[in-house]
Write a protein that holds these residues in place. Structure first.
Motif, PDB file in Angstrom:
ATOM      1  N   HIS A  46      15.226  -0.898   2.213  1.00 38.13           N
ATOM      2  CA  HIS A  46      16.068  -0.603   1.035  1.00 38.13           C
ATOM      3  C   HIS A  46      16.035  -1.774   0.053  1.00 38.13           C
ATOM      4  N   LEU A  47      16.105  -2.993   0.557  1.00 34.00           N
ATOM      5  CA  LEU A  47      16.056  -4.160  -0.327  1.00 34.00           C
ATOM      6  C   LEU A  47      14.702  -4.257  -1.020  1.00 34.00           C
ATOM      7  N   ARG A  48      13.623  -3.906  -0.302  1.00 35.41           N
ATOM      8  CA  ARG A  48      12.296  -3.977  -0.904  1.00 35.41           C
ATOM      9  C   ARG A  48      12.133  -2.932  -2.006  1.00 35.41           C
ATOM     10  N   GLN A  49      12.621  -1.710  -1.752  1.00 38.45           N
ATOM     11  CA  GLN A  49      12.439  -0.646  -2.735  1.00 38.45           C
ATOM     12  C   GLN A  49      13.378  -0.789  -3.919  1.00 38.45           C
ATOM     13  N   SER A  50      14.619  -1.195  -3.668  1.00 41.00           N
ATOM     14  CA  SER A  50      15.608  -1.234  -4.752  1.00 41.00           C
ATOM     15  C   SER A  50      15.574  -2.537  -5.532  1.00 41.00           C
ATOM     16  N   ARG A  51      15.193  -3.641  -4.885  1.00 39.77           N
ATOM     17  CA  ARG A  51      15.220  -4.945  -5.552  1.00 39.77           C
ATOM     18  C   ARG A  51      13.859  -5.607  -5.661  1.00 39.77           C
ATOM     19  N   GLY A  52      12.833  -5.041  -4.994  1.00 41.25           N
ATOM     20  CA  GLY A  52      11.496  -5.597  -5.093  1.00 41.25           C
ATOM     21  C   GLY A  52      11.294  -6.888  -4.337  1.00 41.25           C
ATOM     22  N   PHE A  53      12.162  -7.195  -3.383  1.00 38.77           N
ATOM     23  CA  PHE A  53      12.016  -8.426  -2.611  1.00 38.77           C
ATOM     24  C   PHE A  53      11.735  -8.068  -1.151  1.00 38.77           C
ATOM     25  N   ASP A  54      10.621  -8.609  -0.638  1.00 38.18           N
ATOM     26  CA  ASP A  54      10.186  -8.290   0.720  1.00 38.18           C
ATOM     27  C   ASP A  54      10.587  -9.418   1.665  1.00 38.18           C
ATOM     28  N   PHE A  55      11.566  -9.134   2.549  1.00 42.04           N
ATOM     29  CA  PHE A  55      12.040 -10.123   3.509  1.00 42.04           C
ATOM     30  C   PHE A  55      11.283 -10.058   4.842  1.00 42.04           C
ATOM     31  N   THR A  56      10.283  -9.190   4.953  1.00 46.40           N
ATOM     32  CA  THR A  56       9.637  -9.010   6.251  1.00 46.40           C
ATOM     33  C   THR A  56       8.872 -10.244   6.694  1.00 46.40           C
ATOM     34  N   ALA A  57       8.532 -11.157   5.785  1.00 46.19           N
ATOM     35  CA  ALA A  57       7.811 -12.371   6.166  1.00 46.19           C
ATOM     36  C   ALA A  57       8.744 -13.445   6.723  1.00 46.19           C
ATOM     37  N   TYR A  58      10.070 -13.220   6.644  1.00 43.89           N
ATOM     38  CA  TYR A  58      11.024 -14.213   7.141  1.00 43.89           C
ATOM     39  C   TYR A  58      11.195 -14.045   8.655  1.00 43.89           C
ATOM     40  N   LYS A  59      11.586 -15.108   9.324  1.00 42.80           N
ATOM     41  CA  LYS A  59      11.844 -15.032  10.762  1.00 42.80           C
ATOM     42  C   LYS A  59      12.988 -14.060  11.019  1.00 42.80           C
ATOM     43  N   ARG A  60      12.727 -13.123  11.911  1.00 39.24           N
ATOM     44  CA  ARG A  60      13.658 -12.015  12.082  1.00 39.24           C
ATOM     45  C   ARG A  60      15.003 -12.479  12.641  1.00 39.24           C
ATOM     46  N   ALA A  61      14.987 -13.389  13.640  1.00 32.41           N
ATOM     47  CA  ALA A  61      16.245 -13.811  14.258  1.00 32.41           C
ATOM     48  C   ALA A  61      17.155 -14.490  13.237  1.00 32.41           C
ATOM     49  N   SER A  62      16.590 -15.393  12.435  1.00 33.39           N
ATOM     50  CA  SER A  62      17.389 -16.085  11.413  1.00 33.39           C
ATOM     51  C   SER A  62      17.882 -15.100  10.364  1.00 33.39           C
ATOM     52  N   LEU A  63      17.011 -14.160   9.978  1.00 35.62           N
ATOM     53  CA  LEU A  63      17.382 -13.187   8.951  1.00 35.62           C
ATOM     54  C   LEU A  63      18.534 -12.307   9.424  1.00 35.62           C
ATOM     55  N   MET A  64      18.470 -11.855  10.667  1.00 39.61           N
ATOM     56  CA  MET A  64      19.551 -11.016  11.199  1.00 39.61           C
ATOM     57  C   MET A  64      20.848 -11.808  11.287  1.00 39.61           C
ATOM     58  N   ARG A  65      20.752 -13.075  11.669  1.00 36.16           N
ATOM     59  CA  ARG A  65      21.954 -13.893  11.778  1.00 36.16           C
ATOM     60  C   ARG A  65      22.637 -14.064  10.422  1.00 36.16           C
ATOM     61  N   ARG A  66      21.855 -14.224   9.344  1.00 41.70           N
ATOM     62  CA  ARG A  66      22.448 -14.377   8.010  1.00 41.70           C
ATOM     63  C   ARG A  66      23.079 -13.072   7.529  1.00 41.70           C
ATOM     64  N   VAL A  67      22.409 -11.945   7.837  1.00 36.76           N
ATOM     65  CA  VAL A  67      22.977 -10.650   7.441  1.00 36.76           C
ATOM     66  C   VAL A  67      24.259 -10.386   8.217  1.00 36.76           C
ATOM     67  N   PHE A  68      24.283 -10.740   9.522  1.00 38.10           N
ATOM     68  CA  PHE A  68      25.503 -10.592  10.314  1.00 38.10           C
ATOM     69  C   PHE A  68      26.656 -11.389   9.704  1.00 38.10           C
ATOM     70  N   LYS A  69      26.333 -12.580   9.188  1.00 47.87           N
ATOM     71  CA  LYS A  69      27.390 -13.407   8.590  1.00 47.87           C
ATOM     72  C   LYS A  69      28.012 -12.694   7.385  1.00 47.87           C
ATOM     73  N   ARG A  70      27.160 -12.092   6.543  1.00 44.30           N
ATOM     74  CA  ARG A  70      27.677 -11.379   5.375  1.00 44.30           C
ATOM     75  C   ARG A  70      28.478 -10.150   5.800  1.00 44.30           C
ATOM     76  N   MET A  71      28.007  -9.438   6.842  1.00 38.99           N
ATOM     77  CA  MET A  71      28.725  -8.269   7.342  1.00 38.99           C
ATOM     78  C   MET A  71      30.095  -8.671   7.884  1.00 38.99           C
ATOM     79  N   HIS A  72      30.182  -9.840   8.530  1.00 35.81           N
ATOM     80  CA  HIS A  72      31.460 -10.308   9.060  1.00 35.81           C
ATOM     81  C   HIS A  72      32.465 -10.552   7.931  1.00 35.81           C
ATOM     82  N   VAL A  73      31.984 -11.090   6.802  1.00 40.34           N
ATOM     83  CA  VAL A  73      32.868 -11.323   5.656  1.00 40.34           C
ATOM     84  C   VAL A  73      33.448 -10.004   5.152  1.00 40.34           C
TER      85      VAL A  73
END
Length: 616
Positions: free
Chosen positions: A16-43
Motif C-alpha cells: 500500500h505504501l509503495r502504490q499510494s506513496r511511491g516509496f518501496d520499503f522492501t529493501a529495508y531490514k524486515r525486523a527493524s522495519l516491523m519494530r518501527r511500525v509496531f511503535k507507531r501502532m502502539h501510539v
C-alpha cells in the motif's frame, strides 16, 4: 494471528505504501522495519497490521508520522569526534583536489537527516582550506529520503542544545546567534546543496572525493547493501574516500574499497583498472552515462576503426559502402572510388562468399549472421575467414546500416588440427589426473564448507551488530523524547509551585477569614485571618468536616446559605452572632460564593468571614 498471516498482513502495508506513496520499503531490514511500525501502532493503540492498513487507507495524513517513525533521524554535529579527527589527519591531505590543488572538492553526505553531518563537513573543510578557497572550490551534496528532515536542514537553524557539541570558537565563527537559535553561516551555506535521493532507486552523484554514509546502510538488507555499494564505487573518484557507521563493514566488497582506518570505518577506493569490471559495476549501479564517449571523440573513433586488425566495412541502409578500414582496403583491393558504390556492384559482394543473402537475413532477423571458415584464395595463398554480418540500429531501434567483419581464422584452423592430435595424448594424462583431481575436490569441498561456515558466522555477527546499533539509535531517539517530556513536566511543576505560592500569599495578606470548602464540606483552605478570628490553626482545620468544627461561630446556621449557593445561586450573605478566640462577642458577616473549576463545574464554596463594624 499466526506468524505467516502476520507477515502477509505486513506485506500488504508495504505494498500500500509503495502504490499510494511511491516509496518501496522492501529493501529495508524486515525486523527493524516491523519494530518501527509496531511503535507507531502502539501510539495509535492499533493492535494488528490489518487494522493499521485500514487506518492508513482512511487517514492518508498518517503516512508522514509513520515515515518519520521509520526513518530514525539520530544525528548531531561532529558525531563520533575521533572519526572527524581522523578525517583531518589522514583524509583531507590526500583528497583528490586537496588543499595543495586548485580543482573542485566534491563531498556527498548520503542520509544527511537534519543536515548536521553536512555542515560539520563544511566546517572541517573551511578550517582546512580557508573561507575563500572553500567558497570557490567546495560543493557538498546532502541527500535523504525524508522531506521533513531536508526542510529543517535547508533552514540551517539549530537550538543551543543541538550545537552544544561544537567548540565555542567554531560556533562563534560559523553561526549567527539570535536568542536560542543558531543559524549556519549564509555564505558557506550556499556551497551545501540539499535534495531528496533514494539510494536504491535514484542515480548516484558522480565524481565524489569524500562520501559520508554513516549508520544508513545498516537499515538495508544484504542485497540492497550490495547494490548501494556498487553505486558508491561508481560515484567515488579514484583515490577518494568512503566513511561508514560504526556497525557497518565491507566484508564482501573488498574488490571496491580497502580500509584506511578500519576501527573508524574509513575506506579508500580500489583503482578501477579493469574495463570489464568497471562496466559490470556500472550495470549494478544503473548508470551508463559515463561510459558513453563525449561528442569530441569522433576523430578518435574513426582512427580506431581504421586501425583495426580485422577487415571491416560499413554499408548504409541502401546497401552502399560508406566506410572500409585500412585492413579491408588492403585485403580486398578497395579504393577511394569504391566508397559510395552499391555493394552489389563490388566483387566483394560475392567473393570470397555470396554476402547479399546474409545481409538481407541479418536485417530481417535484426541479429548477427556468421559465415564460418570461408576459403579465401588470394595472391597464391589460401586463408580461412569468418564473415560476421551485423545490423546497426539507433537508440529507437531504427535500421541504419550493416557492419561486415572479416576475421582471419587461418591460425585457428591450424591450431584445431594440432589440438586434435594433442587431445589424444592428453586423454591418457587426463585419466591419471582424474584420480588426483577427485582427491583434491574432496579436500576442496571440505575447505569450502569450512569457509562457508565462517562466512555465515561472520555475516550473522555483522547482522547482529547492525541490529544492535539500530536498536541503540532507536533507544537514543526514545530517550530524547523522554527528556523533552521530562523538561515539560518540570516546567509545569515550576509554574504550579509559583501559582500555589502566589495564592498562599494572597490568602495570607487578607485580614478577613477565608475558608474554602469542597462539595463534601471538607476544609481545603484556612487562611491566617480565619486563625485570628477563631483560634484554630490551618493544619488543624484542613480536610476537617466544616460543620463539625468547634469555633465561636454557629456553623450549623450556614448550612442553608451554602446549600443555596451549591444549588446555583450566585451569592449569599448572612450575619451571625459569634465569639472571637478571646471570648469577645461580635457580629460576624459571612459571605458565601461559588467555587468553579476550569470546566465551569461547581466544585465547592468560598466563605468570607469578617467582623461587622458597629454603627455609632
Amino acid at each position: 494471528m499466526d506468524n505467516a498471516a502476520e507477515q502477509a498482513a505486513f506485506d500488504r502495508i508495504l505494498e500500500h505504501l509503495r502504490q499510494s506513496r511511491g516509496f518501496d520499503f522492501t529493501a529495508y531490514k524486515r525486523a527493524s522495519l516491523m519494530r518501527r511500525v509496531f511503535k507507531r501502532m502502539h501510539v495509535l493503540d492499533v493492535r494488528t497490521f490489518d487494522e493499521y492498513l485500514d487506518y492508513l487507507q482512511v487517514r492518508p495524513d498518517e503516512f508522514e508520522p509513520l515515515f518519520n517513525t521509520i526513518l530514525i533521524n539520530v544525528t548531531s554535529f561532529f558525531r563520533d569526534p575521533d572519526v572527524w579527527d581522523t578525517f583531518r589527519a589522514m583524509v583531507l591531505p590526500s583528497l583528490n583536489g586537496g588543499p595543495d590543488r586548485k580543482d573542485a572538492v566534491r563531498v556527498w553526505s548520503a542520509g544527511c537527516a537534519a543536515g548536521q553531518e553536512a555542515y560539520s563537513a563544511a566546517i572541517m573543510l573551511a578550517e582546512e582550506l580557508g573561507m575563500d578557497a572553500f567558497r570557490d572550490r567546495v560543493k557538498i551534496y546532502a541527500t535523504d529520503v525524508d522531506e521533513e528532515a531536508l526542510a529543517q536542514a535547508r533552514q540551517a537553524t539549530y537550538s543551543a542544545k543541538q550545537v552544544a557539541e561544537i567548540p565555542p570558537a567554531l560556533i562563534e565563527k560559523y553561526f549567527d546567534h539570535h536568542g536560542d537559535a543558531y543559524t549556519f553561516n549564509r555564505e558557506l551555506r550556499r556551497s551545501v546543496i540539499f535534495g531528496r535521493h533514494d539510494l536504491i532507486q535514484d542515480a548516484p552523484i558522480s565524481r565524489v572525493d569524500l562520501l559520508l554514509c554513516r549508520n544508513t546502510l545498516m537499515y538495508f538488507n544484504a542485497e540492497a547493501q550490495a547494490r548501494i555499494m556498487a553505486r558508491f564505487y561508481f560515484s567515488v573518484n579514484p583515490g577518494g574516500f568512503l566513511a561508514l557507521g560504526r556497525a557497518e563493514m565491507l566484508f564482501s566488497h573488498t574488490a571496491m574499497f580497502q580500509p584506511v582506518d578500519l576501527k573508524r570505518r574509513i575506506f579508500k577506493t580500489v583503482p578501477k583498472v579493469s574495463a570489464r569490471d568497471r562496466l559490470l559495476l556500472i550495470a549494478q549501479s544503473g548508470r551508463e552515462d559515463d561510459v558513453q564517449p563525449p561528442p569530441d571523440y569522433a576523430r578518435l573513433r574513426d582512427v580506431a576503426f581504421d586501425s583495426a586488425m580485422d577487415s571491416e566495412i560499413v554499408l548504409d541502409a541502401g546497401s552502399r559502402m560508406v566506410a572500409a578500414n585500412a585492413a579491408a582496403r588492403r585485403q580486398f583491393d578497395l579504393s577511394g572510388s569504391d566508397i559510395g558504390a552499391r555493394f552489389q556492384d563490388l566483387e566483394l559482394s560475392y567473393r570470397p562468399a555470396e554476402l547479399r543473402p546474409a545481409i538481407d537475413r541479418a536485417r530481417h532477423d535484426r541479429r548477427e549472421v556468421t559465415l564460418k571458415s570461408i576459403t579465401w584464395a588470394h595472391g597464391g595463398n589460401s586463408r580461412f575467414l569468418d564473415v560476421i554480418v551485423a545490423p546497426l540500429h539507433d537508440d529507437d531501434r531504427q535500421f541504419l546500416g550493416t557492419r561486415i567483419s572479416f576475421v582471419d581464422v587461418t591460425p585457428i584452423k591450424s591450431l584445431q588440427d594440432e589440438l586434435r592430435h594433442s587431445k589424444q595424448e592428453l586423454e591418457t594424462a587426463y585419466e591419471e589426473l582424474q584420480s588426483t583431481n577427485e582427491e583434491l575436490e574432496t579436500t576442496n569441498e571440505e575447505l569450502q564448507s569450512t569457509v562457508e561456515e565462517l562466512e555465515t558466522t561472520n555475516e550473522e555477527l555483522q547482522s547482529t551488530n547492525e541490529e544492535l546499533e539500530t536498536m541503540n539509535e532507536e533507544l537514543q531517539s526514545t530517550n530524547e523524547e523522554l527528556q523533552t517530556m521530562n523538561e515539560e513536566l518540570r516546567n509545569r511543576s515550576t509554574e504550579l509551585n509559583s501559582t500555589n505560592a502566589f495564592l498562599e500569599a494572597v490568602f495570607t495578606s487578607l485580614r478577613s477569614g477565608v475558608v474554602v470548602l469542597d462539595r463534601q464540606m471538607r476544609v481545603q483552605v484556612w487562611n491566617a485571618g480565619a486563625t485570628n478570628l477563631w483560634g484554630l490553626r490551618a493544619d488543624e482545620a484542613q480536610h476537617a468536616y466544616f460543620f463539625g468544627l468547634d469555633i465561636g461561630l454557629a456553623v450549623g446556621e450556614l448550612q442553608q446559605p451554602i446549600k443555596d449557593v451549591l444549588s446555583g445561586q450566585p451569592y449569599r450573605e448572612t450575619t451571625l452572632t459569634a465569639m472571637s478566640r478571646r471570648g469577645k462577642p461580635f457580629e460576624c458577616r459571612v459571605s458565601v460564593s461559588p467555587l468553579t473549576g476550569l470546566d465551569r463545574a461547581l466544585t465547592g464554596v468560598i466563605l468570607l468571614m469578617e467582623e461587622q463594624a458597629r454603627a455609632d
